[in-house]
Design a protein around this motif. Structure first.
Motif, PDB file in Angstrom:
ATOM      1  N   SER A  33       2.353  11.575   1.033  1.00  0.00           N
ATOM      2  CA  SER A  33       1.259  11.925   1.950  1.00  0.00           C
ATOM      3  C   SER A  33       0.012  11.092   1.651  1.00  0.00           C
ATOM      4  O   SER A  33      -0.690  10.642   2.567  1.00  0.00           O
ATOM      5  CB  SER A  33       0.943  13.418   1.825  1.00  0.00           C
ATOM      6  OG  SER A  33       0.530  13.725   0.492  1.00  0.00           O
ATOM      7  N   THR A  34      -0.231  10.874   0.321  1.00  0.00           N
ATOM      8  CA  THR A  34      -1.384  10.042  -0.048  1.00  0.00           C
ATOM      9  C   THR A  34      -1.220   8.629   0.494  1.00  0.00           C
ATOM     10  O   THR A  34      -2.134   8.038   1.089  1.00  0.00           O
ATOM     11  CB  THR A  34      -1.543  10.012  -1.572  1.00  0.00           C
ATOM     12  OG1 THR A  34      -1.652  11.351  -2.059  1.00  0.00           O
ATOM     13  CG2 THR A  34      -2.779   9.215  -1.961  1.00  0.00           C
ATOM     14  N   TRP A  35       0.011   8.081   0.248  1.00  0.00           N
ATOM     15  CA  TRP A  35       0.272   6.731   0.745  1.00  0.00           C
ATOM     16  C   TRP A  35       0.234   6.678   2.268  1.00  0.00           C
ATOM     17  O   TRP A  35      -0.186   5.676   2.851  1.00  0.00           O
ATOM     18  CB  TRP A  35       1.627   6.245   0.231  1.00  0.00           C
ATOM     19  CG  TRP A  35       1.593   5.793  -1.193  1.00  0.00           C
ATOM     20  CD1 TRP A  35       2.065   6.439  -2.280  1.00  0.00           C
ATOM     21  CD2 TRP A  35       1.040   4.572  -1.658  1.00  0.00           C
ATOM     22  NE1 TRP A  35       1.858   5.723  -3.414  1.00  0.00           N
ATOM     23  CE2 TRP A  35       1.215   4.550  -3.055  1.00  0.00           C
ATOM     24  CE3 TRP A  35       0.386   3.502  -1.052  1.00  0.00           C
ATOM     25  CZ2 TRP A  35       0.779   3.493  -3.837  1.00  0.00           C
ATOM     26  CZ3 TRP A  35      -0.033   2.444  -1.833  1.00  0.00           C
ATOM     27  CH2 TRP A  35       0.152   2.446  -3.220  1.00  0.00           C
ATOM     28  N   LYS A  36       0.730   7.744   2.912  1.00  0.00           N
ATOM     29  CA  LYS A  36       0.715   7.774   4.379  1.00  0.00           C
ATOM     30  C   LYS A  36      -0.700   7.719   4.907  1.00  0.00           C
ATOM     31  O   LYS A  36      -0.985   7.044   5.912  1.00  0.00           O
ATOM     32  CB  LYS A  36       1.422   9.023   4.893  1.00  0.00           C
ATOM     33  CG  LYS A  36       2.945   8.926   4.869  1.00  0.00           C
ATOM     34  CD  LYS A  36       3.574  10.158   5.473  1.00  0.00           C
ATOM     35  CE  LYS A  36       5.090  10.023   5.517  1.00  0.00           C
ATOM     36  NZ  LYS A  36       5.736  11.228   6.088  1.00  0.00           N
ATOM     37  N   GLU A  37      -1.621   8.463   4.254  1.00  0.00           N
ATOM     38  CA  GLU A  37      -3.007   8.443   4.703  1.00  0.00           C
ATOM     39  C   GLU A  37      -3.588   7.040   4.585  1.00  0.00           C
ATOM     40  O   GLU A  37      -4.266   6.541   5.490  1.00  0.00           O
ATOM     41  CB  GLU A  37      -3.827   9.424   3.864  1.00  0.00           C
ATOM     42  CG  GLU A  37      -3.478  10.880   4.156  1.00  0.00           C
ATOM     43  CD  GLU A  37      -4.225  11.837   3.239  1.00  0.00           C
ATOM     44  OE1 GLU A  37      -4.957  11.327   2.341  1.00  0.00           O
ATOM     45  OE2 GLU A  37      -4.081  13.066   3.409  1.00  0.00           O
ATOM     46  N   ARG A  38      -3.242   6.394   3.426  1.00  0.00           N
ATOM     47  CA  ARG A  38      -3.752   5.035   3.248  1.00  0.00           C
ATOM     48  C   ARG A  38      -3.102   4.082   4.256  1.00  0.00           C
ATOM     49  O   ARG A  38      -3.754   3.172   4.790  1.00  0.00           O
ATOM     50  CB  ARG A  38      -3.483   4.556   1.824  1.00  0.00           C
ATOM     51  CG  ARG A  38      -4.254   5.330   0.774  1.00  0.00           C
ATOM     52  CD  ARG A  38      -3.864   4.913  -0.634  1.00  0.00           C
ATOM     53  NE  ARG A  38      -4.143   3.494  -0.842  1.00  0.00           N
ATOM     54  CZ  ARG A  38      -3.817   2.834  -1.961  1.00  0.00           C
ATOM     55  NH1 ARG A  38      -3.218   3.493  -2.951  1.00  0.00           N
ATOM     56  NH2 ARG A  38      -4.108   1.555  -2.071  1.00  0.00           N
ATOM     57  N   LEU A  39      -1.804   4.317   4.503  1.00  0.00           N
ATOM     58  CA  LEU A  39      -1.092   3.444   5.440  1.00  0.00           C
ATOM     59  C   LEU A  39      -1.587   3.632   6.865  1.00  0.00           C
ATOM     60  O   LEU A  39      -1.626   2.682   7.648  1.00  0.00           O
ATOM     61  CB  LEU A  39       0.414   3.716   5.377  1.00  0.00           C
ATOM     62  CG  LEU A  39       1.123   3.206   4.122  1.00  0.00           C
ATOM     63  CD1 LEU A  39       2.574   3.684   4.119  1.00  0.00           C
ATOM     64  CD2 LEU A  39       1.074   1.698   4.076  1.00  0.00           C
ATOM     65  N   ASP A  40      -1.908   4.870   7.214  1.00  0.00           N
ATOM     66  CA  ASP A  40      -2.387   5.119   8.579  1.00  0.00           C
ATOM     67  C   ASP A  40      -3.672   4.348   8.844  1.00  0.00           C
ATOM     68  O   ASP A  40      -3.854   3.753   9.923  1.00  0.00           O
ATOM     69  CB  ASP A  40      -2.617   6.617   8.789  1.00  0.00           C
ATOM     70  CG  ASP A  40      -1.310   7.392   8.825  1.00  0.00           C
ATOM     71  OD1 ASP A  40      -0.264   6.759   9.132  1.00  0.00           O
ATOM     72  OD2 ASP A  40      -1.312   8.604   8.541  1.00  0.00           O
ATOM     73  N   ALA A  41      -4.537   4.344   7.810  1.00  0.00           N
ATOM     74  CA  ALA A  41      -5.793   3.625   7.985  1.00  0.00           C
ATOM     75  C   ALA A  41      -5.533   2.119   8.160  1.00  0.00           C
ATOM     76  O   ALA A  41      -6.084   1.467   9.049  1.00  0.00           O
ATOM     77  CB  ALA A  41      -6.711   3.879   6.785  1.00  0.00           C
ATOM     78  N   GLU A  42      -4.647   1.609   7.261  1.00  0.00           N
ATOM     79  CA  GLU A  42      -4.332   0.179   7.372  1.00  0.00           C
ATOM     80  C   GLU A  42      -3.528  -0.113   8.634  1.00  0.00           C
ATOM     81  O   GLU A  42      -3.650  -1.186   9.227  1.00  0.00           O
ATOM     82  CB  GLU A  42      -3.547  -0.275   6.137  1.00  0.00           C
ATOM     83  CG  GLU A  42      -4.368  -0.207   4.864  1.00  0.00           C
ATOM     84  CD  GLU A  42      -3.553  -0.638   3.659  1.00  0.00           C
ATOM     85  OE1 GLU A  42      -2.344  -0.917   3.855  1.00  0.00           O
ATOM     86  OE2 GLU A  42      -4.111  -0.687   2.553  1.00  0.00           O
ATOM     87  N   LYS A  43      -2.693   0.876   9.029  1.00  0.00           N
ATOM     88  CA  LYS A  43      -1.864   0.664  10.214  1.00  0.00           C
ATOM     89  C   LYS A  43      -2.720   0.535  11.473  1.00  0.00           C
ATOM     90  O   LYS A  43      -2.436  -0.300  12.346  1.00  0.00           O
ATOM     91  CB  LYS A  43      -0.889   1.825  10.345  1.00  0.00           C
ATOM     92  CG  LYS A  43       0.143   1.650  11.453  1.00  0.00           C
ATOM     93  CD  LYS A  43       1.108   2.801  11.445  1.00  0.00           C
ATOM     94  CE  LYS A  43       2.151   2.627  12.544  1.00  0.00           C
ATOM     95  NZ  LYS A  43       3.111   3.751  12.577  1.00  0.00           N
ATOM     96  N   ASN A  44      -3.740   1.367  11.558  1.00  0.00           N
ATOM     97  CA  ASN A  44      -4.614   1.287  12.737  1.00  0.00           C
ATOM     98  C   ASN A  44      -5.276  -0.075  12.822  1.00  0.00           C
ATOM     99  O   ASN A  44      -5.340  -0.699  13.890  1.00  0.00           O
ATOM    100  CB  ASN A  44      -5.670   2.393  12.679  1.00  0.00           C
ATOM    101  CG  ASN A  44      -5.044   3.781  12.810  1.00  0.00           C
ATOM    102  OD1 ASN A  44      -4.046   3.944  13.498  1.00  0.00           O
ATOM    103  ND2 ASN A  44      -5.634   4.773  12.135  1.00  0.00           N
ATOM    104  N   ASP A  45      -5.747  -0.551  11.628  1.00  0.00           N
ATOM    105  CA  ASP A  45      -6.388  -1.864  11.618  1.00  0.00           C
ATOM    106  C   ASP A  45      -5.382  -2.959  11.975  1.00  0.00           C
ATOM    107  O   ASP A  45      -5.666  -3.858  12.770  1.00  0.00           O
ATOM    108  CB  ASP A  45      -6.983  -2.112  10.232  1.00  0.00           C
ATOM    109  CG  ASP A  45      -7.849  -3.363  10.215  1.00  0.00           C
ATOM    110  OD1 ASP A  45      -8.195  -3.846  11.318  1.00  0.00           O
ATOM    111  OD2 ASP A  45      -8.164  -3.859   9.122  1.00  0.00           O
ATOM    112  N   SER A  46      -4.180  -2.864  11.336  1.00  0.00           N
ATOM    113  CA  SER A  46      -3.169  -3.901  11.610  1.00  0.00           C
ATOM    114  C   SER A  46      -2.681  -3.836  13.053  1.00  0.00           C
ATOM    115  O   SER A  46      -2.376  -4.872  13.670  1.00  0.00           O
ATOM    116  CB  SER A  46      -1.986  -3.734  10.650  1.00  0.00           C
ATOM    117  OG  SER A  46      -1.344  -2.483  10.857  1.00  0.00           O
ATOM    118  N   MET A  47      -2.573  -2.605  13.614  1.00  0.00           N
ATOM    119  CA  MET A  47      -2.142  -2.478  15.008  1.00  0.00           C
ATOM    120  C   MET A  47      -3.148  -3.136  15.947  1.00  0.00           C
ATOM    121  O   MET A  47      -2.760  -3.766  16.950  1.00  0.00           O
ATOM    122  CB  MET A  47      -1.966  -1.002  15.374  1.00  0.00           C
ATOM    123  CG  MET A  47      -0.715  -0.365  14.759  1.00  0.00           C
ATOM    124  SD  MET A  47      -0.562   1.383  15.146  1.00  0.00           S
ATOM    125  CE  MET A  47      -0.315   1.303  16.902  1.00  0.00           C
TER     126      MET A  47
END
Length: 635
Positions: free
Chosen positions: A269-283
């Protein structure tokens, strides 16, 4: 800058460090999530396998114990069955023995009865015989009495009384004998009944023993069965206890696994939160990149569709000419404005039997520092016979050398699926010097690249031309000297050849004169031989062993004069007739037709020079046994 290759179209494009790091982070995060899910599934699967293995081992142990108990029960049941069979065998044997004894007693009683009856019958027979004897004696006495009269009546009565007494006595003896026999029979019957009673008591005793043994075995079987049931209940209790222990262990492992899973889920879940933030930027960045590439892909696809449609409406020649027109248009719109003095025209010079498509030349003042021979190759997708780029490299190199160009470039749309030619500019200098193969999109880059490279070496090229001009006198002198040597050697060769031909002609003339000399000598020898034969020929020799002709000549000598001159002429004609063939005659030698062209004598031998119909000549011996004269050619 980093390069990324598209796995679908194979195109390579560059991205900055931030975009590249975002793409790598997306791939790494997704791979980490997949790895975590895979490990959780593996742990769950491993725990399930451990539980199943423990349960299977416990069940196998209990099953082995049950199988051992069942085998023990089966062994006891087999022992009981064996004992029952043994008791039954004993009872059957005793029954058979009893029946055998009864049969023996019956046979013995029958034998005794037969003996008794035979004794009674023998006594009765004996009594009957004696009675018949007495009756006969009585009859005899009656006859005597009748004969003797009344005086004998008293004696007769006496004899009759004696007879009655004797009969009575015999009856008494017979009755006593019957009583004795009946007593013996009753005694034997009593004895047999006594023995039968003993056998019955023995059989009853054996039956009681069999019943007691069966009861004891049944009780033992019941006892063993109860023990086995007790043991089975104990084993079932142990199985239930082990199952409960296994369930407790499974629950412990499940709790521990759940704790580990919870920890992993928290990390996830911690990694997912970090990934979501990076995912939005990368998207967002990916959306921008995708829009740019989609626009480029759409433009390229429109161009591909245009060329595909154009290829379907054009012949093979028009396909190639369209590529030439495309490159010409591209040069005039891109290179011509920045290089107005450059020469770029079609190669129309076909005096050597071959020509290229375009020649590019550029000058620095009046000095040509670069020249390129271009060849454009294209074909339709539906063409049955597909060509390869290497099929045109040799011709292109020959055109480059013929037109004195420095570089050669093949602009090709052939082999569209080849990764080698789709990557960019392909250097083919290992096959042919200064040769390149490119796709049409690299037409302008190859020109600019070669132009920039050649411009850097203009100074060196000028120095080379200057050095060549300074050494032109030496070069001209060497060329003139080589030209003089070549012409002198050519003249010397021609003079030698003519001198050799003259010597050969002289040799042939000498050979011809030698042949003429030999022919003349042969003619003289033949004349001498003919003269000798003519001198030796006489009428006597002609009439030898010919009595008729001898008689005729004798008559002629007697009757008239014979002219000796006529005889000599006749001898000469005879010599000519028997001298063989002459020049010009046709003969058959070695089964081939030929013509005699000469006759000569060498070393005392007569020779003929013959010429075959094929034109070849040969010298052979003049021997009639070796050749034949055709009928038409006979002299």
């Amino acid at each position: 800058m980093n390069e990324i290759k598209c796995p679908n179209c194979g195109k390579v494009f560059s991205v900055d460090e931030a975009s590249y790091a975002s793409v790598v982070n997306q791939v790494r995060t997704r791979e980490f999530q997949i790895d975590v899910e895979r490990r959780v599934k593996e742990m769950e699967k491993q725990q399930e396998l451990l539980r199943q293995s423990d349960k299977l081992r416990a069940e196998q142990g209990f099953q082995q114990q049950l199988n051992a108990k069942e085998q023990e029960l089966e062994r006891r049941n087999a022992e009981i069955t064996r004992l029952e069979e043994q008791v039954k065998g004993i009872a059957i044997s005793k029954q058979a023995e009893y029946e055998k004894l009864l049969a023996e007693k019956d046979v013995e009683l029958a034998h005794v009865n037969e003996q008794t009856q035979s004794a009674v019958q023998s006594t009765q027979i004996e009594y009957s015989k004696k009675l018949a004897e007495k009756d006969a004696e009585i009859a005899r006495l009656e006859e005597q009495m009748k004969s003797s009269g009344i005086s004998k009546q008293a004696e007769f009565d006496k004899l009759l009384a004696e007879k009655d007494a004797f009969i009575q006595k015999k009856d008494q003896e017979l009755s006593s004998l019957n009583e004795q026999l009946q007593g013996e029979a009753r005694a034997r019957q009593l004895e047999n009944e006594k023995r039968l009673a003993e056998k019955d008591s023995q059989i009853a005793r054996l039956e009681e023993q069999i019943k007691s043994v069966a009861l004891s075995k049944q009780s033992e079987f019941d006892r063993l069965l109860a023990a086995k049931e007790t043991e089975i209940l104990q084993l079932q209790g142990q199985v239930a206890q082990s199952q409960s222990q296994t369930q407790v262990a499974i629950l412990k492992e499940q709790n521990r696994a759940n704790q580990i899973i919870q920890l992993k889920e928290s990390e996830i879940s911690t990694w997912k939160e970090r990934l979501d933030a990076e995912k939005n930027d990368s998207m967002r960045r990916e959306h921008d990149i995708r829009q740019g590439y989609e626009l480029q892909l759409k433009q390229k696809q429109d161009m591909v569709d245009y060329y595909k449609d154009l290829k379907t409406r054009m012949s093979t020649k028009m396909v190639g000419e369209t590529l030439e027109a495309h490159c010409n248009t591209l040069f005039n719109t891109t290179i011509r404005p920045i290089m107005p003095q450059a020469y770029f025209e079609k190669d129309n010079d076909a005096t050597t039997g071959s020509k290229g498509d375009f020649i590019f030349r550029d000058f620095d003042g009046d000095f040509e520092y670069i020249s390129i021979m271009f060849e454009m190759k294209n074909e339709m997708d539906e063409t049955a016979t597909k060509h390869r780029n290497e099929d045109f490299l040799k011709k292109l190199d020959e055109d480059r050398r013929t037109k004195k160009c420095e570089f050669a470039v093949l602009v090709s749309m052939l082999e569209p699926d080849s990764e080698l030619y789709n990557t960019g500019i392909v250097d083919m200098s290992h096959r042919y010097p200064k040769m390149y193969v490119i796709r049409p999109q690299f037409f302008i880059p190859i020109i600019t690249l070669l132009v920039q490279t050649s411009k850097k070496s203009i100074a060196l090229q000028r120095q080379l031309v200057l050095a060549q001009s300074q050494s032109v006198d030496v070069t001209n002198f060497e060329s003139k000297l080589n030209d003089f040597k070549e012409r002198f050697s050519n003249n010397y060769r021609l003079a030698s050849e003519k001198f050799q031909r003259a010597i050969e002609e002289i040799d042939k003339s000498i050979d011809h004169l030698q042949k003429i000399k030999a022919n003349l000598l042969g003619s003289e020898n033949n004349l001498r031989i003919a003269n000798n034969k003519a001198e030796e020929l006489t009428i006597k020799k002609l009439t030898y062993q010919n009595p008729t002709m001898k008689a005729k000549f004798d008559e002629a000598r007697k009757g008239e004069y014979i002219n000796t001159k006529d005889d000599v002429v006749s001898e000469e004609e005879s010599v000519e007739e028997f001298s063989g063939v002459k020049v010009g005659d046709r003969i058959i030698y070695d089964y081939r037709y030929c013509t005699i062209v000469d006759k000569r004598t060498e070393n005392g031998k007569s020779l003929l020079v013959i010429r075959y119909d094929s034109g070849s000549t040969e010298t052979v011996e003049n021997n009639l046994e070796k050749y034949t004269i055709p009928p038409k050619s006979k002299p």
